[in-house]
Design a protein around this motif. Sequence first.
Motif, PDB file in Angstrom:
ATOM      1  N   ARG A 239       0.813  -1.214   0.000  1.00  0.00           N
ATOM      2  CA  ARG A 239       0.000   0.000   0.000  1.00  0.00           C
ATOM      3  C   ARG A 239       0.850   1.270   0.000  1.00  0.00           C
ATOM      4  NH1 ARG A 239      -3.288  -1.704   5.242  1.00  0.00           N
ATOM      5  NH2 ARG A 239      -1.117  -2.255   5.721  1.00  0.00           N
ATOM      6  N   ASP A 240       2.112   1.162   0.384  1.00  0.00           N
ATOM      7  CA  ASP A 240       2.986   2.335   0.474  1.00  0.00           C
ATOM      8  C   ASP A 240       3.895   2.502  -0.743  1.00  0.00           C
ATOM      9  OD1 ASP A 240       1.958   2.928   2.966  1.00  0.00           O
ATOM     10  OD2 ASP A 240       3.473   1.733   4.024  1.00  0.00           O
ATOM     11  N   ARG A 241       3.883   1.534  -1.647  1.00  0.00           N
ATOM     12  CA  ARG A 241       4.816   1.602  -2.775  1.00  0.00           C
ATOM     13  C   ARG A 241       4.516   2.771  -3.694  1.00  0.00           C
ATOM     14  NH1 ARG A 241       4.782  -4.944  -3.982  1.00  0.00           N
ATOM     15  NH2 ARG A 241       5.880  -5.517  -2.035  1.00  0.00           N
ATOM     16  N   ARG A 242       3.228   3.026  -3.954  1.00  0.00           N
ATOM     17  CA  ARG A 242       2.877   4.149  -4.821  1.00  0.00           C
ATOM     18  C   ARG A 242       3.361   5.471  -4.218  1.00  0.00           C
ATOM     19  NH1 ARG A 242      -0.720   5.710  -8.955  1.00  0.00           N
ATOM     20  NH2 ARG A 242      -0.239   7.912  -9.326  1.00  0.00           N
ATOM     21  N   ALA A 243       3.282   5.597  -2.898  1.00  0.00           N
ATOM     22  CA  ALA A 243       3.741   6.819  -2.240  1.00  0.00           C
ATOM     23  C   ALA A 243       5.244   7.013  -2.427  1.00  0.00           C
ATOM     24  CB  ALA A 243       3.397   6.777  -0.751  1.00  0.00           C
ATOM     25  N   CYS A 244       6.000   5.920  -2.380  1.00  0.00           N
ATOM     26  CA  CYS A 244       7.448   6.005  -2.603  1.00  0.00           C
ATOM     27  C   CYS A 244       7.759   6.458  -4.027  1.00  0.00           C
ATOM     28  CB  CYS A 244       8.106   4.657  -2.324  1.00  0.00           C
ATOM     29  SG  CYS A 244       8.059   4.131  -0.599  1.00  0.00           S
ATOM     30  N   ILE A 245       7.024   5.896  -4.981  1.00  0.00           N
ATOM     31  CA  ILE A 245       7.241   6.267  -6.379  1.00  0.00           C
ATOM     32  C   ILE A 245       6.850   7.723  -6.605  1.00  0.00           C
ATOM     33  CG2 ILE A 245       6.519   5.817  -8.750  1.00  0.00           C
ATOM     34  CD1 ILE A 245       6.161   2.874  -7.937  1.00  0.00           C
ATOM     35  N   ASP A 246       5.712   8.141  -6.033  1.00  0.00           N
ATOM     36  CA  ASP A 246       5.275   9.530  -6.178  1.00  0.00           C
ATOM     37  C   ASP A 246       6.302  10.492  -5.582  1.00  0.00           C
ATOM     38  OD1 ASP A 246       2.968   8.824  -7.468  1.00  0.00           O
ATOM     39  OD2 ASP A 246       1.697   8.904  -5.683  1.00  0.00           O
ATOM     40  N   SER A 247       6.881  10.105  -4.454  1.00  0.00           N
ATOM     41  CA  SER A 247       7.916  10.932  -3.838  1.00  0.00           C
ATOM     42  C   SER A 247       9.120  11.073  -4.765  1.00  0.00           C
ATOM     43  CB  SER A 247       8.353  10.310  -2.506  1.00  0.00           C
ATOM     44  OG  SER A 247       9.458  11.000  -1.958  1.00  0.00           O
ATOM     45  N   GLY A 248       9.516   9.957  -5.379  1.00  0.00           N
ATOM     46  CA  GLY A 248      10.636   9.997  -6.313  1.00  0.00           C
ATOM     47  C   GLY A 248      10.350  10.869  -7.514  1.00  0.00           C
TER      48      GLY A 248
END
Length: 393
Positions: A239-248
């Motif tokens: 559930r947190d992977r998209r947030a990591c990608i968006d941050s990048g």
Amino acid sequence: MTDPTVDKDFASTRFWPDWPILIWMILITLLIGMLSGFGSAEIISIYNGGWGYAAGEFALILLPSFVIAAAIDRQKIEIHPAISVGLAPVVGAGMICPDTAYAALSPMVRRKKLSLAFGAYAGFKLLFPAGPLIIATSLGVADARLLAYCILIFIPVWCAGLVYSWVIEGWLTPNQTEAKLQKAPTSLVMLWPFALLATLLVLGAAFDLRFNAWIDFATNPKGALLITAAAALSMVDRRDRRACIDSGVRRTGSLLLIIGAASAFSAFITTVIPVNEVFSPQNGAIALISLFSMTALFKLLQGSSMSTFAAAGPVAVPIVAASEVSPMAAVIAICLGSFVAILPNDSFYWLVRKSALANETEFNAITILAGGAVIQATVGLSILLGFYMFNLI
């Protein structure tokens, strides 16, 4: 630390608009083109060429690096700063980019970000397979002893950066103490993506893997970063992977905008100023100082270290050929010149400035980063000249 009230009062008394430096770079770049007599079509052409220089390469470097940084940050890993700082030069050289090394390692330290930054910077400039290999290829130097000389000069240069960083870090945060470190034995295990990255880079450097396009790309620094980013994301909750990608994506986008403007500015400067005509062939120690100064000027104008290496190599060939200095000494002199300096037209400046010096004024940030780079360059040049004067190189 910055006093917001003082900055606000100062801004209100200035005669010039309080605009971001990005806007100033764009406006000054266009003004240089118009004052130089270029037509509108030529101005746009030079601007496009400068803006797009290595933009795709930077995207392939920064995006996975920031994703790795976000994923590592989600793990709340806190290791001893000495480990990250110690890894910085090797990672900076291995990734052939100090930006990448800093972006990947900085989430694991809090107060030692400057030490990490100057370590990654020194590793990229003086360790294989980064700066020395790039310049040696340009000058046709294939002496295996170059590696040893680079390491000998790298050590005191790195130490100079560390001492400088410790002083500045103590001045910036004198009342802060290090956060309590995790003692769980699994903390360091969570850094396994970096081991994967190192393995891929070593394989790519040690073997010719071009027989297979997939393997060749995977062991290239850019491909290795993408694979490492995927590995880092695998440690994060789905559930947190998209947030990591968006941050990048967000961090990469803002930096690419600044990098593009800085590259366009550098393109106009180097078009207007005939840098290659400033230096003529010299002899002896004067040749080393000339090579150092020439590269420093390229760095000040270009901003990008890779652009500096690419531009300085061909110009240095006649100087080295006409001088009595060792080609190995010439390679190191060029690498040391590229230290000068970390300024706003360098992408590395913005990366460190936003992370380690976010609360400082622009003037303080420029002074701190440029000052450290100049100290490292001066220490290295002094040692190189000492080696030359005693016929050790």
